[in-house]
Design a protein around this motif. Structure first.
Motif, PDB file in Angstrom:
ATOM      1  N   GLU A  41       0.799  -1.228   0.000  1.00 55.95           N
ATOM      2  CA  GLU A  41       0.000   0.000   0.000  1.00 55.95           C
ATOM      3  C   GLU A  41       0.829   1.274   0.000  1.00 55.95           C
ATOM      4  O   GLU A  41       0.279   2.370   0.009  1.00 55.95           O
ATOM      5  N   ARG A  42       2.158   1.170  -0.035  1.00 53.77           N
ATOM      6  CA  ARG A  42       3.007   2.342   0.200  1.00 53.77           C
ATOM      7  C   ARG A  42       3.220   3.235  -1.000  1.00 53.77           C
ATOM      8  O   ARG A  42       3.689   4.361  -0.861  1.00 53.77           O
ATOM      9  N   GLY A  43       2.929   2.791  -2.188  1.00 48.63           N
ATOM     10  CA  GLY A  43       3.187   3.603  -3.375  1.00 48.63           C
ATOM     11  C   GLY A  43       4.675   3.817  -3.565  1.00 48.63           C
ATOM     12  O   GLY A  43       5.450   2.868  -3.532  1.00 48.63           O
ATOM     13  N   SER A  49      10.106   4.388   5.920  1.00 49.58           N
ATOM     14  CA  SER A  49       9.266   5.555   6.198  1.00 49.58           C
ATOM     15  C   SER A  49       7.797   5.168   6.244  1.00 49.58           C
ATOM     16  O   SER A  49       7.052   5.627   7.115  1.00 49.58           O
ATOM     17  N   ALA A  50       7.371   4.333   5.308  1.00 50.10           N
ATOM     18  CA  ALA A  50       5.975   3.892   5.269  1.00 50.10           C
ATOM     19  C   ALA A  50       5.606   3.144   6.546  1.00 50.10           C
ATOM     20  O   ALA A  50       4.496   3.305   7.075  1.00 50.10           O
TER      21      ALA A  50
END
Length: 67
Positions: A41-43, A49-50
């Motif tokens: 889901e982090r793109g 960081s995500a």
């Protein structure tokens, strides 16, 4: 850690690892499964960081719901 079939390393402070393990236990999933979900889901965000943002968002949700 193996995520989506490939080995990766993630650098996080101990407090974030503890929080992720607690969230995984609460959600009834493995730590690797939880990290894979965040990864999916982090793109474009960096995985470390995500994960930090995910922990922060869960903490804020928990705080607002009184958990």
């Amino acid at each position: 850690m193996v995520i989506a079939g490939h080995r990766t390393s993630v650098s996080l402070e101990d407090a974030f690892w503890r929080a992720l393990k607690g969230i995984a236990a609460k959600d009834g999933v493995s730590l690797a499964g939880l990290v894979a979900r965040v990864d999916a889901e982090r793109g474009e965000a960096n995985l470390s960081s995500a994960l930090r943002v995910f922990v922060l968002e869960r903490a804020m949700e928990s705080r607002s719901s009184g958990d």
